[in-house]
Write an enzyme that holds these catalytic residues in place. Structure first.
Site, short mmCIF file in Angstrom:
data_model
loop_
_atom_site.label_atom_id
_atom_site.label_comp_id
_atom_site.label_asym_id
_atom_site.label_seq_id
_atom_site.Cartn_x
_atom_site.Cartn_y
_atom_site.Cartn_z
CG ASP A 68 -2.32 -0.27 0.98
OD1 ASP A 68 -2.58 -0.71 -0.13
OD2 ASP A 68 -3.14 -0.07 1.87
CB CYS B 167 -19.43 -3.63 -9.24
SG CYS B 167 -18.71 -3.59 -10.88
CB CYS C 190 -21.72 2.06 -7.02
SG CYS C 190 -20.92 3.44 -6.19
CB CYS D 274 -18.36 1.17 0.95
SG CYS D 274 -19.61 0.62 -0.23
CB CYS E 134 -18.58 -2.33 -5.87
SG CYS E 134 -17.10 -1.76 -5.05
#
Ligand code: SF4
Ligand code: SF4
Length: 378
Positions: free
Chosen positions: A135, A195, A199, A242, A245
């Site tokens: 990351d 997805c 959304c 979230c 999706c």
């Protein structure tokens, strides 16, 4: 050791140290690198300024390891045997994204990459150069994952593996070693658009095009200040990230379950009760989210999100919690408590709002009250 044997032994070791996926790609400036620059130019990264740092390094890892030849992409499955957010609809509860239920994955991924890097050093010539990232590094990790064959980038912008699904953390080792390369994973989204259709904030503008500024993950985690009024309703009960999706993706219908206990939900964090969370003191917050990804929002950002979920529920039972937050010492919390109060009480909140306006010392919160009074009066 010859490249083929070294490649096989590195892959075996990657599985030994705990990774579920491993693949190797050559160094390249992929079409995704150009796409990334355009995405930044369009402003789709929002306030994530760190994304704008070193775009050249992100696009070409030779800026990091000058004689780099290979990128070893490793994936860890974090899917635990709990239902998806789309299976839960209790308005008294919030949703924390699946990846954040347990311990911070950065530490675990780094420890595994450290072990793998140590093994590669032992097996390789003395001039081997290695850098690893999870990351944090300026690497387009999903693109490298795709070219390493560990998954394709779906229309929801996540890396999807056809066996494991998309509940995967990715890390990579950049090295000057010549290794055998895998073939890129084919795109298996086909004609599916689930997805995009699911959304709630329209953040997936079109296939593979995510405008982070509208994405609930960005709004509830990356955005540090006031959440735009017009986007709050779409956040629904998502209080940290979230999963929607990914929950609706057919490739996650039978996603594999991890054997790793570190990703199991800490007590009370699976679909947690909102009223309990809105009352977390600074000490409670620190204790509950020690070594957890959730600490990233700090208490004020987290309770901001909880208040949005409370407001969206319209539940009168939340009024005592919301009223307590109206006197929190954090202006960010007070500003969102005002909104939650209005969402629950409707036009009946007007008198309280006018009273709060007079007493409120913070200009940002007064602006918020004014904006809501304007809506009430219009
Ligand atoms: Fe939309 Fe949620 Fe996916 Fe973001 S994470 S693109 S808000 S469904
Ligand atoms: Fe691809 Fe469908 Fe999954 Fe979206 S929901 S990522 S379109 S397979």
């Amino acid at each position: 050791m010859r490249p083929l044997h070294l490649t096989e032994s590195i892959k075996n070791e990657a599985y030994q140290v705990g990774f579920d996926l491993v693949g190797i790609s050559p160094i390249g400036v992929f079409p995704e690198s150009q796409f990334y620059k355009e995405w930044l130019l369009k402003g789709h990264a929002g306030e994530m300024k760190y994304m704008e740092r070193n775009p050249t390094k992100r696009a070409d890892v030779r800026q990091i390891v000058p004689d780099a030849k290979s990128v070893i992409s490793c994936g860890t499955n974090y899917n635990t045997p709990y239902p998806y957010s789309t299976d839960e609809d209790d308005k008294m509860r919030g949703w924390i994204a699946r990846y954040a239920w347990g311990d911070d994955y950065h530490d675990l991924m780094r420890a595994r990459l450290d072990k793998l890097a140590g093994y590669i050093r032992e097996q390789s010539p003395h001039d081997v150069d290695l850098r690893h990232y999870v990351d944090t590094g300026p690497v387009l990790e999903r693109a490298y994952g795709k070219y390493a064959g560990i998954g394709w980038i779906g229309k929801n912008a996540c890396l999807i593996n056809q066996n494991i699904g998309s509940w995967v953390f990715i890390g990579e080792i950049i090295t000057n070693l010549e290794l055998e390369y895998d073939t890129p994973a084919p795109d298996r989204c086909g004609t599916c658009t689930r997805c995009i259709d699911a959304c709630p904030t329209g953040a997936l503008l079109e296939p593979y095009q995510l405008d982070s500024r509208r994405c609930i993950s960005y709004l509830t985690i990356e955005l540090k200040g006031i959440i735009p009024l017009e986007l709050r309703e779409g956040i629904d009960n998502n209080i940290f990230g979230c999963d929607i999706c990914q929950d609706v993706c057919p490739w996650n219908k039978k996603a594999q379950i991890t054997q790793d206990d570190s990703f199991a939900p800490r007590t009370g964090l699976y679909n947690p009760e909102l009223s309990y969370l809105s009352r977390l003191s600074p000490d409670d917050f620190r204790g509950l989210f020690k070594d957890s990804p959730v600490k990233r929002t700090k208490r004020k950002g987290f309770i901001r999100n909880v208040l949005i979920a409370m407001g969206n529920s319209g539940e009168k039972k939340f009024l005592p919690c919301v009223e307590e937050c109206l006197s929190d010492r954090e202006p960010l919390i007070r500003a969102h408590a005002v909104w939650a109060l209005w969402r629950i009480k409707g036009s009946g909140a007007e008198e309280v709002l006018l009273d709060l306006m007079v007493k409120e010392p913070d200009e940002g919160v007064r602006n918020e009250i004014e904006a809501i009074l304007n809506i009430v009066g219009s």
